[in-house]
Design a protein around this motif. Structure first.
Motif, PDB file in Angstrom:
ATOM      1  N   LEU A  38       0.831  -1.207   0.000  1.00  0.00           N
ATOM      2  CA  LEU A  38       0.000   0.000   0.000  1.00  0.00           C
ATOM      3  C   LEU A  38       0.864   1.256   0.000  1.00  0.00           C
ATOM      4  N   LYS A  39       1.914   1.233   0.810  1.00  0.00           N
ATOM      5  CA  LYS A  39       2.817   2.384   0.884  1.00  0.00           C
ATOM      6  C   LYS A  39       3.557   2.569  -0.429  1.00  0.00           C
ATOM      7  N   GLU A  40       3.977   1.463  -1.025  1.00  0.00           N
ATOM      8  CA  GLU A  40       4.736   1.527  -2.279  1.00  0.00           C
ATOM      9  C   GLU A  40       3.913   2.132  -3.409  1.00  0.00           C
ATOM     10  N   VAL A  41       2.652   1.734  -3.495  1.00  0.00           N
ATOM     11  CA  VAL A  41       1.809   2.208  -4.604  1.00  0.00           C
ATOM     12  C   VAL A  41       1.038   3.469  -4.251  1.00  0.00           C
ATOM     13  N   ASP A  42       1.109   3.874  -2.968  1.00  0.00           N
ATOM     14  CA  ASP A  42       0.451   5.100  -2.507  1.00  0.00           C
ATOM     15  C   ASP A  42      -1.055   5.068  -2.794  1.00  0.00           C
ATOM     16  N   LEU A  43      -1.677   3.936  -2.401  1.00  0.00           N
ATOM     17  CA  LEU A  43      -3.120   3.775  -2.576  1.00  0.00           C
ATOM     18  C   LEU A  43      -3.734   3.320  -1.254  1.00  0.00           C
ATOM     19  N   SER A  44      -5.032   3.501  -1.133  1.00  0.00           N
ATOM     20  CA  SER A  44      -5.738   3.052   0.063  1.00  0.00           C
ATOM     21  C   SER A  44      -5.922   1.542   0.018  1.00  0.00           C
ATOM     22  N   ALA A  45      -6.199   0.960   1.178  1.00  0.00           N
ATOM     23  CA  ALA A  45      -6.449  -0.479   1.246  1.00  0.00           C
ATOM     24  C   ALA A  45      -7.627  -0.858   0.362  1.00  0.00           C
ATOM     25  N   GLY A  46      -8.681  -0.040   0.391  1.00  0.00           N
ATOM     26  CA  GLY A  46      -9.856  -0.340  -0.413  1.00  0.00           C
ATOM     27  C   GLY A  46      -9.548  -0.375  -1.896  1.00  0.00           C
ATOM     28  N   ALA A  47      -8.680   0.532  -2.354  1.00  0.00           N
ATOM     29  CA  ALA A  47      -8.329   0.584  -3.773  1.00  0.00           C
ATOM     30  C   ALA A  47      -7.573  -0.668  -4.205  1.00  0.00           C
ATOM     31  N   VAL A  48      -6.687  -1.163  -3.324  1.00  0.00           N
ATOM     32  CA  VAL A  48      -5.893  -2.337  -3.665  1.00  0.00           C
ATOM     33  C   VAL A  48      -6.723  -3.610  -3.543  1.00  0.00           C
ATOM     34  N   TYR A  49      -7.497  -3.720  -2.463  1.00  0.00           N
ATOM     35  CA  TYR A  49      -8.272  -4.943  -2.245  1.00  0.00           C
ATOM     36  C   TYR A  49      -9.415  -5.085  -3.245  1.00  0.00           C
ATOM     37  N   ARG A  50      -9.701  -4.052  -3.980  1.00  0.00           N
ATOM     38  CA  ARG A  50     -10.691  -4.158  -5.057  1.00  0.00           C
ATOM     39  C   ARG A  50     -10.186  -5.092  -6.153  1.00  0.00           C
ATOM     40  N   TYR A  51      -8.865  -5.151  -6.276  1.00  0.00           N
ATOM     41  CA  TYR A  51      -8.267  -5.958  -7.332  1.00  0.00           C
ATOM     42  C   TYR A  51      -7.703  -7.287  -6.824  1.00  0.00           C
ATOM     43  N   PHE A  52      -7.158  -7.273  -5.621  1.00  0.00           N
ATOM     44  CA  PHE A  52      -6.492  -8.459  -5.086  1.00  0.00           C
ATOM     45  C   PHE A  52      -6.901  -8.672  -3.638  1.00  0.00           C
ATOM     46  N   ALA A  53      -7.310  -9.902  -3.309  1.00  0.00           N
ATOM     47  CA  ALA A  53      -7.793 -10.207  -1.964  1.00  0.00           C
ATOM     48  C   ALA A  53      -6.675 -10.207  -0.935  1.00  0.00           C
ATOM     49  N   GLY A  54      -5.445 -10.391  -1.377  1.00  0.00           N
ATOM     50  CA  GLY A  54      -4.330 -10.422  -0.430  1.00  0.00           C
ATOM     51  C   GLY A  54      -3.018 -10.697  -1.139  1.00  0.00           C
ATOM     52  N   LYS A  55      -1.999 -10.957  -0.350  1.00  0.00           N
ATOM     53  CA  LYS A  55      -0.645 -11.119  -0.883  1.00  0.00           C
ATOM     54  C   LYS A  55      -0.534 -12.331  -1.799  1.00  0.00           C
ATOM     55  N   ASP A  56      -1.203 -13.439  -1.438  1.00  0.00           N
ATOM     56  CA  ASP A  56      -1.106 -14.639  -2.266  1.00  0.00           C
ATOM     57  C   ASP A  56      -1.650 -14.395  -3.666  1.00  0.00           C
ATOM     58  N   GLU A  57      -2.728 -13.629  -3.778  1.00  0.00           N
ATOM     59  CA  GLU A  57      -3.274 -13.325  -5.100  1.00  0.00           C
ATOM     60  C   GLU A  57      -2.315 -12.444  -5.897  1.00  0.00           C
ATOM     61  N   LEU A  58      -1.654 -11.530  -5.224  1.00  0.00           N
ATOM     62  CA  LEU A  58      -0.665 -10.695  -5.897  1.00  0.00           C
ATOM     63  C   LEU A  58       0.492 -11.540  -6.433  1.00  0.00           C
ATOM     64  N   ILE A  59       0.976 -12.449  -5.597  1.00  0.00           N
ATOM     65  CA  ILE A  59       2.081 -13.319  -6.008  1.00  0.00           C
ATOM     66  C   ILE A  59       1.674 -14.148  -7.218  1.00  0.00           C
ATOM     67  N   ALA A  60       0.472 -14.738  -7.152  1.00  0.00           N
ATOM     68  CA  ALA A  60      -0.002 -15.577  -8.256  1.00  0.00           C
ATOM     69  C   ALA A  60      -0.132 -14.783  -9.546  1.00  0.00           C
ATOM     70  N   ALA A  61      -0.612 -13.551  -9.452  1.00  0.00           N
ATOM     71  CA  ALA A  61      -0.787 -12.719 -10.644  1.00  0.00           C
ATOM     72  C   ALA A  61       0.563 -12.382 -11.271  1.00  0.00           C
ATOM     73  N   ILE A  62       1.551 -12.075 -10.432  1.00  0.00           N
ATOM     74  CA  ILE A  62       2.877 -11.741 -10.941  1.00  0.00           C
ATOM     75  C   ILE A  62       3.529 -12.956 -11.590  1.00  0.00           C
ATOM     76  N   VAL A  63       3.428 -14.116 -10.932  1.00  0.00           N
ATOM     77  CA  VAL A  63       4.022 -15.335 -11.486  1.00  0.00           C
ATOM     78  C   VAL A  63       3.357 -15.692 -12.807  1.00  0.00           C
ATOM     79  N   THR A  64       2.037 -15.565 -12.886  1.00  0.00           N
ATOM     80  CA  THR A  64       1.321 -15.865 -14.128  1.00  0.00           C
ATOM     81  C   THR A  64       1.817 -14.980 -15.259  1.00  0.00           C
ATOM     82  N   GLU A  65       2.024 -13.716 -14.974  1.00  0.00           N
ATOM     83  CA  GLU A  65       2.471 -12.772 -15.989  1.00  0.00           C
ATOM     84  C   GLU A  65       3.889 -13.084 -16.451  1.00  0.00           C
TER      85      GLU A  65
END
Length: 212
Positions: A38-65
């Motif tokens: 959140l600090k890195e992207v300078d966004l609110s929790a709500g803005a980030v969690y709209r796209y990703f439920a948590g860290k595991d989803e972020l990791i999976a999305a990056i690995v898929t890409e």
């Protein structure tokens, strides 16, 4: 209320993935919290969690890409007839892949600071697969697809008479993949290494002749 465009949604998702990738590359998965992202992207929790439920989803999305970018690079090479020789091919693919971890955005879209970012992230992914079954399944699926692309390249070598045909193409493909993975691991552990190093090494190995 004005409707948010798809372009805006895609750009926001891209911003989150890039920021998470930078955090993971710097500090690893376990030392990085969602608060760090959140600090890195300078966004609110709500803005980030709209796209990703948590860290595991972020990791999976990056690995898929990342896996898709790898597959695209290999499939593009496989479409050449005949394919470029192994030293040229592996060097070209490594340039494409390592470009994902520099400030020149790679074809996969991800970008983060420092050319060592991608290799460090991949080593962390390999380690994470030992405890994360979903990530392990994702990696296995990606490896199967990448291996299929490499095997097609080797078959192209064999059909063109560039490589002996009595060795199973899959065996050669696995060896070429292992070479690229090992080079990425060296980058992660020991710092930047010119791609020319692996090209020169492969060229020398390809020139070996058995004594008569």
């Amino acid at each position: 209320m004005a409707r948010v465009s798809q372009e805006h949604l895609d750009a926001r998702r891209r911003q989150i993935l890039d920021g998470a990738a930078r955090c993971f590359a710097r500090n690893g998965f376990h030392a990085t919290s969602m608060q760090d992202v959140l600090k890195e992207v300078d966004l609110s929790a709500g803005a980030v969690y709209r796209y990703f439920a948590g860290k595991d989803e972020l990791i999976a999305a990056i690995v898929t890409e990342v896996l898709q970018t790898l597959r695209n690079a290999f499939e593009e090479a496989a479409r050449q007839t005949p394919p470029p020789p192994p030293d040229v091919l592996v060097g070209w693919v490594m340039e494409e892949v390592l470009g994902m971890g520099s400030d020149r955005r790679g074809k996969g879209g991800l970008t983060w600071e420092g050319e060592g970012g991608f290799p460090r992230l991949m080593v962390q992914v390999w380690t994470e697969t030992t405890r994360n079954e979903e990530l392990s399944a994702l990696m296995n699926d990606g490896f199967v697809k990448v291996r299929a692309a490499w095997t097609k390249i080797v078959e192209g070598y064999q059909e063109a008479g560039m490589m002996r045909a009595d060795i199973p193409a899959d065996h050669v493909a696995r060896t070429m993949i292992a070479t690229a993975q090992g080079f990425a691991a060296q980058q992660a552990l020991f710092g930047p290494i010119p791609v020319q190093v692996i090209q020169d090494g492969l060229r020398a190995l390809m020139s070996v002749e058995m004594p008569r």
